[in-house]
Write a protein that holds these residues in place. Sequence first.
Motif, mmCIF file in Angstrom:
data_model
loop_
_atom_site.group_PDB
_atom_site.id
_atom_site.type_symbol
_atom_site.label_atom_id
_atom_site.label_comp_id
_atom_site.label_asym_id
_atom_site.label_seq_id
_atom_site.Cartn_x
_atom_site.Cartn_y
_atom_site.Cartn_z
ATOM 1 N N PHE A 84 0.866 -1.169 0.000
ATOM 2 C CA PHE A 84 0.000 0.000 0.000
ATOM 3 C C PHE A 84 0.908 1.225 0.000
ATOM 4 C CE2 PHE A 84 -4.157 1.855 0.643
ATOM 5 C CZ PHE A 84 -3.829 3.140 1.068
ATOM 6 N N ILE A 85 0.904 1.948 -1.116
ATOM 7 C CA ILE A 85 1.788 3.096 -1.297
ATOM 8 C C ILE A 85 0.924 4.321 -1.524
ATOM 9 C CG2 ILE A 85 3.721 4.041 -2.603
ATOM 10 C CD1 ILE A 85 4.173 1.109 -3.607
ATOM 11 N N ALA A 87 6.460 -3.892 -4.085
ATOM 12 C CA ALA A 87 7.188 -3.660 -2.837
ATOM 13 C C ALA A 87 8.424 -2.802 -3.069
ATOM 14 C CB ALA A 87 7.585 -4.987 -2.201
ATOM 15 N N ARG A 88 9.016 -2.894 -4.249
ATOM 16 C CA ARG A 88 10.210 -2.116 -4.561
ATOM 17 C C ARG A 88 9.877 -0.711 -5.042
ATOM 18 N NH1 ARG A 88 11.394 -7.199 -6.647
ATOM 19 N NH2 ARG A 88 11.064 -6.592 -8.821
ATOM 20 N N ARG A 89 8.584 -0.385 -5.091
ATOM 21 C CA ARG A 89 8.188 0.948 -5.561
ATOM 22 C C ARG A 89 8.116 1.958 -4.435
ATOM 23 N NH1 ARG A 89 9.014 -2.056 -9.046
ATOM 24 N NH2 ARG A 89 10.894 -0.816 -8.863
ATOM 25 N N ARG A 90 8.272 1.510 -3.198
ATOM 26 C CA ARG A 90 8.113 2.413 -2.062
ATOM 27 C C ARG A 90 9.181 3.506 -2.079
ATOM 28 N NH1 ARG A 90 5.034 0.185 2.188
ATOM 29 N NH2 ARG A 90 4.274 -1.908 1.764
ATOM 30 N N SER A 91 10.429 3.102 -2.190
ATOM 31 C CA SER A 91 11.535 4.052 -2.243
ATOM 32 C C SER A 91 12.762 3.308 -2.741
ATOM 33 C CB SER A 91 11.813 4.664 -0.867
ATOM 34 O OG SER A 91 12.134 3.641 0.064
ATOM 35 N N ASN A 102 5.753 6.250 -14.843
ATOM 36 C CA ASN A 102 6.006 4.983 -14.139
ATOM 37 C C ASN A 102 6.318 3.840 -15.100
ATOM 38 O OD1 ASN A 102 5.381 5.481 -11.115
ATOM 39 N ND2 ASN A 102 3.661 6.454 -12.165
ATOM 40 N N SER A 103 6.697 4.177 -16.333
ATOM 41 C CA SER A 103 6.900 3.146 -17.351
ATOM 42 C C SER A 103 8.099 2.247 -17.058
ATOM 43 C CB SER A 103 7.068 3.787 -18.732
ATOM 44 O OG SER A 103 8.194 4.655 -18.760
ATOM 45 N N SER A 104 9.128 2.780 -16.366
ATOM 46 C CA SER A 104 10.316 1.957 -16.134
ATOM 47 C C SER A 104 10.000 0.759 -15.252
ATOM 48 C CB SER A 104 11.438 2.796 -15.509
ATOM 49 O OG SER A 104 11.024 3.365 -14.282
ATOM 50 N N TRP A 105 9.223 0.958 -14.208
ATOM 51 C CA TRP A 105 8.936 -0.190 -13.338
ATOM 52 C C TRP A 105 7.814 -1.067 -13.884
ATOM 53 C CZ3 TRP A 105 4.148 -0.778 -11.150
ATOM 54 C CH2 TRP A 105 3.387 0.356 -10.877
ATOM 55 N N ILE A 113 10.950 4.484 -8.190
ATOM 56 C CA ILE A 113 9.794 4.485 -7.302
ATOM 57 C C ILE A 113 8.501 4.816 -8.043
ATOM 58 C CG2 ILE A 113 11.230 5.164 -5.345
ATOM 59 C CD1 ILE A 113 10.098 7.997 -5.621
ATOM 60 N N PHE A 114 7.385 4.522 -7.392
ATOM 61 C CA PHE A 114 6.086 4.970 -7.892
ATOM 62 C C PHE A 114 5.982 6.464 -7.613
ATOM 63 C CE2 PHE A 114 1.592 5.918 -6.713
ATOM 64 C CZ PHE A 114 1.055 5.812 -7.992
ATOM 65 N N ARG A 115 5.695 7.233 -8.651
ATOM 66 C CA ARG A 115 5.552 8.663 -8.435
ATOM 67 C C ARG A 115 4.375 9.200 -9.237
ATOM 68 N NH1 ARG A 115 7.173 12.716 -11.881
ATOM 69 N NH2 ARG A 115 8.424 12.185 -13.722
ATOM 70 N N LEU A 116 3.944 10.382 -8.849
ATOM 71 C CA LEU A 116 2.840 11.047 -9.520
ATOM 72 C C LEU A 116 3.378 12.070 -10.507
ATOM 73 C CD1 LEU A 116 0.519 11.659 -6.435
ATOM 74 C CD2 LEU A 116 0.493 9.740 -8.036
#
Length: 379
Positions: free
Chosen positions: A30-31, A290-294, A120-123, A317-320
């Motif tokens: 949950f991010i 899980a690896r998108r947190r930071s 977010n295309s890389s992840w 990371i997941f970003r806006l």
Amino acid sequence: MGPKLTKSPSKRNEEQYLGLSRFGALPINFIQHTLDSDLLSFLQSDPFFQTPEENLTKVGYSQAIDYPDLTGHIYYEGYYHGRATYAPYNSVHPRYGFDFDKPPASLRLTSFIEALRRVNSSWTDEMISALKNMSPGNPAAKGLVTVLEENRHFADLSSQIHFGDEVPGTRALFHNDAPNSFIHVALSINGRRSLFWKGSNDPDFAEDVKVTDTPRGYITHEEKQMPGSVYLSSPYIVSHGVGYRKSSWDDRIIAVQCRCLFTGDEYDAIHKATTEEWQDTMTIVSDCLARRRSAPVSSSGDADGSDTTEALRENYIFRLPTLAEVLIVHDELLPVWNQGDETENQEQEQREESPPEQEVKLPPVSLLQFMKQNPPPEK
């Protein structure tokens, strides 16, 4: 004794929780982030979100009933797609399960969704590669790869409006979403609500779920959703429910659920996956999220001990997106939307000259009732 309640654990630690699903215990992620204030204002001022209540049905909303006894709570929901095209897209109705031509979302909302995919295309590319390394016969993995490669993630949009009486957390309808919530983004436009989800960080949880319906360490968490709140998760494997504050129409709660956009045939295909295939697929999805947190940082200051730049950390990371990034997409899509509006106006004029078709009305049913009537097959 009722479940323990914690508030916003994702804001104060990076613990990995396990969730209870029909496939057993799987890792929960949950991010949560918050939109920049200028981007939030840009979305809030979208004419689509300013539609008066009496015109909601004209732009694709219908009234839904999830709480039949709470007659003072009003709920509208509309279904749209978030692909970078004005053309409708034939896909599964999230509530009733039949195929229909899903109309495009507004230009502003579509621009945000497309910008979200791009930054977010890389992840998501990383997730595609991991899923492709699985068994080629796994229908769940194959279905998700197709959606990701065709940029249909976050593109099945349910725009939800709630107002009237409160729905307290004690009345939250806990459920697991359908498979189109493999990966899922929820966007809060206006008003306040609380997301409740259940999980455990007890190391014995995975074994305990095999023998009891109330496994040890199963905690109910609360994540407050304010205007501009955005979260990334996999509600398909997370038991969750929502509470809504009492509100008037003027301070109504508006949220957009952004799921994976599946056709009916694709939906049927992924439902043929076995329990083991679902477990394998969702484990990869969970590990990737899980690896998108930071970005992991070593004691020397470099991510994973390497010479990682700040730009690479941002890709990790997941970003806006920023408002500037959304406006770039907006300007790209504007000519397409202008042409689409012109064509739609011409078609509307033709329809007005033709005899009206008899409207087919579907009775509103609760989400839980629909899911019980349409369960995935057991293998």
